[in-house]
Design a protein around this motif. Sequence first.
Motif, short mmCIF file in Angstrom:
data_model
loop_
_atom_site.label_atom_id
_atom_site.label_comp_id
_atom_site.label_asym_id
_atom_site.label_seq_id
_atom_site.Cartn_x
_atom_site.Cartn_y
_atom_site.Cartn_z
N THR A 257 0.77 -1.11 0.06
CA THR A 257 0.00 -0.05 0.23
C THR A 257 0.83 1.04 0.09
O THR A 257 0.17 2.24 -0.18
CB THR A 257 -0.79 0.17 1.43
OG1 THR A 257 -0.19 0.15 2.35
CG2 THR A 257 -1.88 -1.19 1.37
N GLY A 258 2.11 1.13 0.14
CA GLY A 258 3.16 2.28 0.15
C GLY A 258 3.22 2.55 1.69
O GLY A 258 4.07 3.84 2.03
N ALA A 259 2.86 2.04 2.69
CA ALA A 259 3.08 2.27 4.22
C ALA A 259 4.45 2.13 4.27
O ALA A 259 5.29 1.15 3.75
CB ALA A 259 2.36 1.57 5.19
N ASP A 260 5.07 3.07 5.33
CA ASP A 260 6.56 2.71 5.59
C ASP A 260 6.75 2.28 6.90
O ASP A 260 5.98 2.75 7.98
CB ASP A 260 7.40 3.93 5.34
CG ASP A 260 9.00 3.70 5.42
OD1 ASP A 260 9.38 3.80 6.54
OD2 ASP A 260 9.50 3.73 4.59
N PRO A 261 7.54 1.25 7.49
CA PRO A 261 7.70 0.82 8.71
C PRO A 261 8.42 1.79 9.79
O PRO A 261 8.16 1.51 11.08
CB PRO A 261 8.49 -0.60 8.60
CG PRO A 261 9.41 -0.29 7.50
CD PRO A 261 8.19 0.62 6.31
N VAL A 262 8.83 2.58 9.25
CA VAL A 262 9.39 3.88 10.09
C VAL A 262 8.40 4.68 10.50
O VAL A 262 8.56 5.06 11.83
CB VAL A 262 10.84 4.27 9.61
CG1 VAL A 262 11.33 5.57 10.28
CG2 VAL A 262 11.71 3.55 8.91
N THR A 263 7.50 4.83 9.80
CA THR A 263 6.65 6.00 10.19
C THR A 263 4.96 5.54 10.53
O THR A 263 4.31 6.13 11.09
CB THR A 263 6.59 7.27 9.25
OG1 THR A 263 6.17 6.61 7.98
CG2 THR A 263 7.96 7.88 9.04
N PHE A 264 4.85 4.37 10.09
CA PHE A 264 3.42 3.79 10.15
C PHE A 264 3.00 3.73 11.42
O PHE A 264 3.66 3.38 12.26
CB PHE A 264 3.36 2.53 9.22
CG PHE A 264 1.86 2.11 8.94
CD1 PHE A 264 1.17 2.51 8.19
CD2 PHE A 264 1.28 0.87 9.98
CE1 PHE A 264 -0.23 2.28 8.00
CE2 PHE A 264 -0.03 0.75 9.99
CZ PHE A 264 -0.83 1.18 8.69
#
Length: 475
Positions: A75-82
Amino acid sequence: MHREQISVFDIFKIGIGPSSSHTLGPWRAAQQFTASLQKNGLINDVRQVKILLYGSLAKTGVGHGTDIAILLGMTGADPVTFDVNSIDSTIANIKTEQQLVLAGTNNISFNFSEDLIFLYNESLPFHPNAVTFQAFLSTGHAFSETYYSIGGGFVVKEGDTDNDKVQVELPFPVEVAGDLLHWCLTTGLKVSEVVMENELAWRPEALTRSGIMQHFKVMQDCTFRGCHEGGFLPGGLNVARRAAALNKRLIGSRTYSDYKSWIEAIREGGNSFNYTLDWVSCFALAVNEENASFGRVVTAPTNGAAGVIPAVLQYYIAFCDGFTEDKIIQFVACASEIGSIFKKGATISAAMGGCQAEIGVSSAMAAAALTECLGGSQRQVMMAAEIAMEHHLGLTCDPIGGLVQIPCIERNTMGAIKAITASQLALQSNPDKAKVSLGAVVNTMWETALDMNSKYKETSDGGLATNIPISLPEC
């Protein structure tokens, strides 16, 4: 000759639990695949995707959250900021609506049970952690790429096995332990100083320092949060969280309002052996209970071993007066170089080497860092790393139910305690009389990994995983 160049921010990554190789790596692979679709101008032509999980990713993928991580990455989510609090609702929405917004732009149909395929009996030769993404286009053509999650959040695309990072001119290139010792002895630099000099080839010192402190802030928040969160871990094993109760018992009647005052309250309890030992265990439990709950952690060098280095660092902060920015940076920098040596000469992937590659490596990293920060010589630093790994050789990875819980969480306490013991032994020893070198133990760990039966390499096909009767709910 091409040499792998590893930065401190390659060994330490901010991500979401419970596994660096089964969660963070596949998440990054999904991001890279959608980026590849965008680069080739295909993202809006995609009508359907199929995701094929092989080997260890299939066998323990549900327990490790591989399916969740991949869908979030798509989906484009990033593990650093999600937002970790949005994971459940996001996945539930994908399943219920049977829709996936690819890279946040293209809404396509997605059937969770049919389009995400677990190939339990198939493995690809390069690495046990493999995933193939297939995108079917409106033109009638298909676009496919295969990725390997090789441990610690590192990802390699098939056909592109060379390190894709831009090669830089490092003043002190280190490939094996002997190289590090050479640079330290010829220059007089500490291990952490060699690291910081090399990091200058990638970025200004101020950025490296701020980046390390950002990673420390994640470790700090994770430890503090884990020490105050009760209840049970997700996944069906009904494992009770222990760190919060232990924290409450150890603190007693002392009060605090934030992390800094918490550390002061801990110090007020003294430094008896049992008290210190209990706190080290509490720190490690806290981090890995957060990790098992899809919390935000720092791979150190993996998620499954994410509690060892924070626990030893917290020990250094609370009981050895190490609560300064310079000392924290020194600790993390030194630890990263030891992790890099194991990554280059052996593996940091449990799917390749068993738990010796995760807890063993993290314990060696922590032992070295603590030794340097306590004033040990460069040879004592490397001796501490060797001692810690020597006593993890052959450690298997056999997670019950495929979850990063039993025996994984407690193993972080063991790794932290062994790191402190290894550091103390090295500080009280003459490295000239040592019979085993760090280089020898790296080679031995790799040989042991190659000889280890595959059922003990993060498959849940052997060991505790098959000898402890459990009944997990249907996923």
